[in-house]
Write a protein that holds these residues in place. Structure first.
Motif, mmCIF file in Angstrom:
data_model
loop_
_atom_site.group_PDB
_atom_site.id
_atom_site.type_symbol
_atom_site.label_atom_id
_atom_site.label_comp_id
_atom_site.label_asym_id
_atom_site.label_seq_id
_atom_site.Cartn_x
_atom_site.Cartn_y
_atom_site.Cartn_z
ATOM 1 N N UNK A 61 -1.444 13.152 -3.314
ATOM 2 C CA UNK A 61 -0.858 14.445 -2.961
ATOM 3 C C UNK A 61 -1.672 15.220 -1.930
ATOM 4 N N UNK A 62 -2.661 14.549 -1.345
ATOM 5 C CA UNK A 62 -3.315 15.129 -0.174
ATOM 6 C C UNK A 62 -2.545 14.798 1.097
ATOM 7 N N UNK A 63 -1.629 13.832 1.010
ATOM 8 C CA UNK A 63 -0.778 13.468 2.143
ATOM 9 C C UNK A 63 -1.579 13.189 3.406
ATOM 10 N N UNK A 64 -2.654 12.425 3.254
ATOM 11 C CA UNK A 64 -3.444 12.069 4.430
ATOM 12 C C UNK A 64 -2.795 10.898 5.153
ATOM 13 N N UNK A 65 -3.243 10.664 6.381
ATOM 14 C CA UNK A 65 -2.617 9.640 7.226
ATOM 15 C C UNK A 65 -3.096 8.237 6.889
ATOM 16 N N UNK A 66 -4.357 8.098 6.488
ATOM 17 C CA UNK A 66 -4.933 6.770 6.271
ATOM 18 C C UNK A 66 -4.836 6.364 4.805
ATOM 19 N N UNK A 67 -4.384 5.157 4.570
ATOM 20 C CA UNK A 67 -4.355 4.651 3.200
ATOM 21 C C UNK A 67 -5.764 4.388 2.699
ATOM 22 N N UNK B 211 5.306 2.714 -5.176
ATOM 23 C CA UNK B 211 6.114 3.927 -5.036
ATOM 24 C C UNK B 211 6.136 4.720 -6.335
ATOM 25 N N UNK C 213 -2.619 5.362 -3.712
ATOM 26 C CA UNK C 213 -3.614 6.034 -2.868
ATOM 27 C C UNK C 213 -4.626 6.794 -3.735
ATOM 28 N N UNK D 190 0.823 -1.210 0.000
ATOM 29 C CA UNK D 190 0.000 0.000 0.000
ATOM 30 C C UNK D 190 0.861 1.266 0.000
ATOM 31 N N UNK D 191 1.537 1.507 -1.097
ATOM 32 C CA UNK D 191 2.370 2.706 -1.225
ATOM 33 C C UNK D 191 1.566 3.912 -1.685
ATOM 34 N N UNK D 192 2.190 5.068 -1.600
ATOM 35 C CA UNK D 192 1.441 6.322 -1.825
ATOM 36 C C UNK D 192 0.931 6.496 -3.247
ATOM 37 N N UNK E 156 3.660 10.122 3.882
ATOM 38 C CA UNK E 156 2.538 9.184 3.908
ATOM 39 C C UNK E 156 2.883 7.753 3.529
ATOM 40 N N UNK E 157 3.739 7.554 2.541
ATOM 41 C CA UNK E 157 3.956 6.168 2.111
ATOM 42 C C UNK E 157 4.528 5.318 3.228
#
Lengths: 414, 414
Positions: free
Chosen positions: A261-267, A279, A257, A252-254, B131-132
């Motif tokens: 680019x919202x850089x939230x905490x939850x995947x 990645x 998601x 579950x890489x960014x 995040x990642x």
């Protein structure tokens, strides 16, 4: 061409002259004085790739810098390149994406398939598959506690059962060139509720693969064999449209998601197949592969397959006619619909024989313990190359030319 | 330079003239008329990379074809490139290897660390990490059933306990630029038997990292920021020598096998760090990164860090002097030993302010929701660029130049 009538060089040359794909060969930068029959290990370089990569480096990277992710459309390259591959494997554009390596994509789909069938605890795989497929299944088995059951290829059908969550097969075997009947196996698996993963490493780009026509669930494949993406080119993964919304892969890489680019905490997985990304995409590799795929522009895949069958058929016929009594055994099915685009021969001295052949500028592959493997890439191989290869093989075997220290000494091989 | 005495341009120019690393800037192909302060998103291109890649394409791939895995030494490139990075992060050559992406390498080491501590069931991670890192830890947690505990950075020390199997931290925070005390945290974690994974994405290549001096267990990091490997360059992974023989990572692909080309059925990890490899290495990316790392040749890492500190110090001083009352808040620690090689400012209109700055040819980064981020790459950034950036920022904020439709409209960002 009948195998009873000896085949002549002028007949073979005629095949090249009337080859409807002859125009494709000039799309590749091939070495002079070499016959390359190993495009199923590393495909030849499409001639326009260096100019494209020079542009990527000198303009997009050096001048555009970070803005090129948007301005040079780097960001959607994995999807764009996946769509090009989708066309070659019988999928819809949004069902294929380019990412990581074949091994890593196989890990993702095996775990995802197990999660879709939590009440089933068996992964069914085949003995004699390319090792990484089995190794990855072993890793998934160890990690998830599911049982890995490996059977011989001819036992796959009977080993299917309602306890099997997922069946993992390679469409065309790397060693023998034997091809599974994708539609028949997938249909039987689905009757028993089994999901199927097809590894297309040795079929994508060599023939029309019909994933959706076969009702396939998942597929993976590599970019550097018949797709000619370059050494270690990124791989691709196919997920049937019906599975995409339910697919939960473990890496579950960014970039997988929903909103990287919202850089939230939850995947939260992307609604589309982007959820298979992990990645940052290896852009040089992705963009080289994207450019390389232009070598298929205007190519009818039926015509491609017809040439693939004709090249392999010619090779088998010539081996029958010229290698009798020389210790060579054909390992690839004689029926064209049961093979890929390679022919494998076994010979007790396969290693030095292949070295002697390579020393003559004819490049095939040795596969342990005793396999001489020849891949025929219908985009660039010619019929006369087949003729010359078998002739050289005959000379090497008749003369004992292989029996020299420089050919007998093992070196690391790929 | 004191923050009480206004700083003058001629003083700044003097810093460039006496810069012992000034010779490194010409190693890069930088765009004219641009000030690039985003090397911590995508490093600038070392000028010799295109020639090397042209050779890889036109000679090694096109002419050498499959033989280049041996003859052009492609096969050991991940190890060779890892050894170059090892020098930059305080590791032994055989403790670092290049593979896959940061996210995938983090997955490997987190699972491997959990397997080393099977009686412990907690992964400790930090809120506000890139995040990642958190997403991958979430994926590992879901797959293994271990608990993921996320705490704020200042609570990390007290959250360590004998229930924690592994602590996952990023050395320098992507948003704030805050740097952890690697040695102190690792020492405290080890007292409690906790293994530590350090993400070096924002520190490798910007300062001397001292992994072995700190007793670090594992580290991961990316190749495309301060290492300048190009877009999506492959990542690296460090495993302390003492852990390598026991390390069992879950992505058991063939390139991590003890004898990949024996094609055996059972996975057996390579005795060395090669066991962290999975599929075929993305050679274009690996070889570009290898070439790019030559930009560090002859560079003293202490001198590199001194310049990094001086650039960031100058930026902070000029912000103090020129941006007072303009709504800007410093988010990065003032103590040099507590920060990396970036400085982040918050401003309520950070997005359009950064767009206005980019329109003037000064490239920094926006990070949601309100961060203006400036990375200072000591190999190629100059002191005068810092001066010009703060001056432009002042003009944009004083004039309200940012308040225009073309800057306010959001576009996709990386």
């Amino acid at each position: 061409m009948s195998s009873s009538t000896p085949c002549r060089l002028d007949q073979v040359q005629q095949l090249d002259e009337s080859d409807p794909l002859a125009f494709c060969r000039q799309r590749f930068a091939l070495p002079q004085h070499k016959i390359y029959l190993d495009g199923n290990s590393l495909g030849a370089m499409p001639a326009h790739v260096p100019a494209r990569i020079e542009q990527v480096l000198k303009e997009e990277w050096a001048q555009g810098l970070i803005n090129s992710w948007n301005d040079a459309d780097w960001y959607p390259a994995p999807q764009r390149t996946g769509a090009r591959i989708a066309h070659l494997v019988g999928a819809q554009a949004h069902e294929v994406i380019v990412a990581d390596s074949t091994s890593i994509n196989l890990f993702k789909v095996l775990v995802a398939a197990l999660r879709m069938q939590p009440q089933r605890r068996v992964i069914l795989a085949e003995n004699g598959n390319f090792p990484t497929d089995v190794y990855i299944a072993q890793g998934v088995s160890e990690l998830t506690g599911c049982q890995l059951q490996c059977v011989d290829p001819e036992q796959v059908m009977e080993a299917l059962s309602e306890e099997v969550a997922v069946l993992s097969l390679t469409h065309v075997n790397f060693k023998s060139g034997r091809r599974y009947d994708m539609a028949a196996i997938t249909a039987r698996a689905h009757e028993l509720g089994v999901l199927v993963v097809w590894d297309l490493c040795h079929s994508a780009g060599a023939m029309p693969v019909r994933l959706n026509a076969a009702g396939a669930d998942f597929a993976v494949g590599c970019g550097y064999k018949y797709l000619n993406g370059g050494p270690g080119a990124p791989a691709f993964v196919f997920v049937a449209e019906r599975h995409i919304p339910h697919l939960r892969q473990p890496l579950t890489g960014w970039h997988g998601h929903a909103k990287p680019f919202d850089f939230t905490h939850e995947y939260q997985p992307h609604p589309s197949l982007d959820r298979m990304l992990v990645g940052t995409a290896p852009q040089l590799g992705v963009l080289a592969l994207e450019a390389a795929l232009e070598a298929f522009d205007g190519v009818d895949l039926q015509v491609l397959r017809a040439k693939s069958e004709a090249l392999t058929e010619l090779f088998i016929t010539l081996c029958d006619q010229q290698l009798q009594g020389l210790g060579v055994t054909l390992c690839t099915p004689r029926q064209a619909e049961q093979r890929g685009s390679q022919v494998s021969l076994s010979h007790p001295q396969a290693y030095p024989v292949m070295q002697a052949l390579i020393a003559r500028g004819i490049v095939g592959d040795f596969r342990a313990p005793d396999i001489l493997r020849f891949g025929f890439a219908p985009l660039y191989n010619r019929y006369q190359e087949v003729w010359e290869c078998v002739g050289a093989l005959r000379e090497i075997l008749v003369s004992g030319e292989w029996n020299q220290p420089q050919f007998l000494a093992r070196k690391s091989v790929t």
